[in-house]
Design a protein around this motif. Structure first.
Motif, PDB file in Angstrom:
ATOM      1  N   ALA A 126      43.023  36.375  32.561  1.00  0.00           N
ATOM      2  CA  ALA A 126      42.822  37.448  33.545  1.00  0.00           C
ATOM      3  C   ALA A 126      43.167  38.805  32.922  1.00  0.00           C
ATOM      4  O   ALA A 126      42.508  39.818  33.207  1.00  0.00           O
TER       5      ALA A 126
ATOM      6  N   ASN B 188      46.675  33.111  26.015  1.00  0.00           N
ATOM      7  CA  ASN B 188      46.907  32.346  27.249  1.00  0.00           C
ATOM      8  C   ASN B 188      46.796  33.188  28.522  1.00  0.00           C
ATOM      9  O   ASN B 188      47.259  32.756  29.583  1.00  0.00           O
ATOM     10  N   TYR B 189      46.220  34.378  28.423  1.00  0.00           N
ATOM     11  CA  TYR B 189      46.142  35.275  29.579  1.00  0.00           C
ATOM     12  C   TYR B 189      44.700  35.707  29.827  1.00  0.00           C
ATOM     13  O   TYR B 189      44.332  36.864  29.562  1.00  0.00           O
TER      14      TYR B 189
ATOM     15  N   GLU C 258      49.563  38.583  34.544  1.00  0.00           N
ATOM     16  CA  GLU C 258      48.499  37.580  34.684  1.00  0.00           C
ATOM     17  C   GLU C 258      48.435  37.074  36.120  1.00  0.00           C
ATOM     18  O   GLU C 258      47.354  36.908  36.692  1.00  0.00           O
ATOM     19  N   ARG C 259      49.619  36.848  36.695  1.00  0.00           N
ATOM     20  CA  ARG C 259      49.674  36.372  38.075  1.00  0.00           C
ATOM     21  C   ARG C 259      49.020  37.375  39.029  1.00  0.00           C
ATOM     22  O   ARG C 259      48.242  36.994  39.910  1.00  0.00           O
ATOM     23  N   HIS C 260      49.323  38.659  38.849  1.00  0.00           N
ATOM     24  CA  HIS C 260      48.718  39.681  39.707  1.00  0.00           C
ATOM     25  C   HIS C 260      47.204  39.740  39.495  1.00  0.00           C
ATOM     26  O   HIS C 260      46.423  39.765  40.463  1.00  0.00           O
ATOM     27  N   LEU C 261      46.787  39.737  38.232  1.00  0.00           N
ATOM     28  CA  LEU C 261      45.359  39.913  37.924  1.00  0.00           C
ATOM     29  C   LEU C 261      44.534  38.674  38.257  1.00  0.00           C
ATOM     30  O   LEU C 261      43.301  38.753  38.321  1.00  0.00           O
ATOM     31  N   SER C 262      45.179  37.564  38.480  1.00  0.00           N
ATOM     32  CA  SER C 262      44.436  36.374  38.915  1.00  0.00           C
ATOM     33  C   SER C 262      43.913  36.542  40.336  1.00  0.00           C
ATOM     34  O   SER C 262      42.984  35.838  40.751  1.00  0.00           O
ATOM     35  N   ALA C 263      44.502  37.480  41.091  1.00  0.00           N
ATOM     36  CA  ALA C 263      44.090  37.674  42.492  1.00  0.00           C
ATOM     37  C   ALA C 263      43.589  39.090  42.781  1.00  0.00           C
ATOM     38  O   ALA C 263      43.116  39.361  43.885  1.00  0.00           O
TER      39      ALA C 263
ATOM     40  N   ASP D  37      40.207  39.785  30.685  1.00  0.00           N
ATOM     41  CA  ASP D  37      39.082  40.292  31.488  1.00  0.00           C
ATOM     42  C   ASP D  37      39.349  41.713  31.983  1.00  0.00           C
ATOM     43  O   ASP D  37      38.453  42.561  32.013  1.00  0.00           O
ATOM     44  N   TRP D  38      40.598  41.957  32.396  1.00  0.00           N
ATOM     45  CA  TRP D  38      40.984  43.302  32.881  1.00  0.00           C
ATOM     46  C   TRP D  38      40.893  44.336  31.759  1.00  0.00           C
ATOM     47  O   TRP D  38      40.363  45.442  31.969  1.00  0.00           O
TER      48      TRP D  38
END
Lengths: 213, 213
Positions: free
Chosen positions: A181, A178-179, A141-146, A184-185
């Protein structure tokens, strides 16, 4: 012609099918269940001594095992594998993350829920497996947020490797609620050319999954 | 200059040191214990969100995680990584085998023996971990009975990946007595140019290992 030995509802096997479909390579699929010893017969062990699927066999008898190594080989020379060495290494980094920190939790929780008896002692592992699954999802999630993709700036084999079990995490009782991003991916991947979805579990597995969650 | 963040007695970290020494690349080593939370501080998580070592950092701040992805990146353009796509895929296949079917048993048994208290409840896992360790070693023994190396016809990164924990399997109570081809292969690796041995566990870990086996 490439022959794929695989178990249709296995995410590791689906990775290979998805990439072959998306690059438009001809292949033959030989179904081998991985929950009843079919991958560990003498004939199968002669082809892959590690006794697992998927593996691929070429017409001359050469064999390649390990889902992510197969993806790498099929993707060579296509847009699914970056040419730049650093980006290629980043793709591999996510694929090793998938096999070490993601699949052993998300895929194993799903397998226990759908392919072991409802009173299996392995079900005692589920709380720990789900906790570790969420740790892996938090990293994604952290990676896909950016970033839109796991491989540089376009869809590639690291996305396919991570897609396989993430898209069915709920089968193991691991919610993606809770994810955003990640959700969406997953939706972006389903829109890529040539996409084929994960096969549904058969009725017996679907019933066990429903009872497990 | 490459900066390696690593824990010296970790096989995954030693892989990176061994290849850097053998290709003659300059590097700086930053020691971070992986048994006391040092890899999960805010500063470290900002570099590698998965909270593990090894990872490498370049002078411009770019980071690459996962030991086998790091090996692949360092080895590009050297004799340690085959150019032929099929052979390269075979090397990757063994490296994924290492991270999925070998390291989670042989390395984890060793970690429990040397780096957890003698009364740790995790020690109940040791019989199962040792059984699975021997399954992985049997697959390696079968390959090495007919081949000198894991990567085509010369020493390469698949050998380095599998060497790291195989050479210290006995720390986890996994004997190599019944694997003569593996023992010959370990001896061949120790003779390769630029070879550096695995660091010995410190006195505390050595004492726990001695009590465990």
């Amino acid at each position: 012609m490439i022959t794929v030995y695989g178990f249709a509802p296995s995410g590791n096997c689906h990775k290979v099918r998805l990439l072959l479909e998306q690059v438009g390579r001809d292949y033959r699929w030989v179904e081998k269940r991985s929950d009843d010893g079919s991958t560990r017969t003498a004939e199968m062990l002669a082809k892959n001594p590690n006794g697992k699927v998927p593996f691929i066999e070429l017409d001359d008898g050469r064999v390649l095992a390990e889902s992510n190594a197969i993806l790498h080989w099929i993707a060579e020379g296509t847009s699914f594998l970056p040419v730049d060495p650093w980006q290629k290494a980043q793709a591999l980094s996510w694929m090793f993350f998938e096999q070490y920190s993601h699949e052993p939790y998300i895929a194993v929780a799903r397998f226990i829920c759908g392919w072991t008896p409802i009173d299996s002692p392995r079900r005692a592992d589920l709380p720990r497996l789900r906790e570790r699954s969420h740790q892996a999802l938090a990293v994604m999630e952290r990676h896909l947020s950016a970033h839109a993709w796991f491989t540089g700036d376009q869809y590639g084999i690291a996305d396919i490797a991570l897609f396989a079990y993430t898209c069915v995490a709920d089968h193991g009782g691991v919610s993606l609620e809770n994810y955003p991003a990640i959700r969406d991916w997953l939706a972006r991947i389903a829109q890529t050319p040539g996409f084929v979805p994960m096969p549904e579990p058969d009725a017996a597995a679907a019933a066990l999954i429903a009872q497990s969650n």
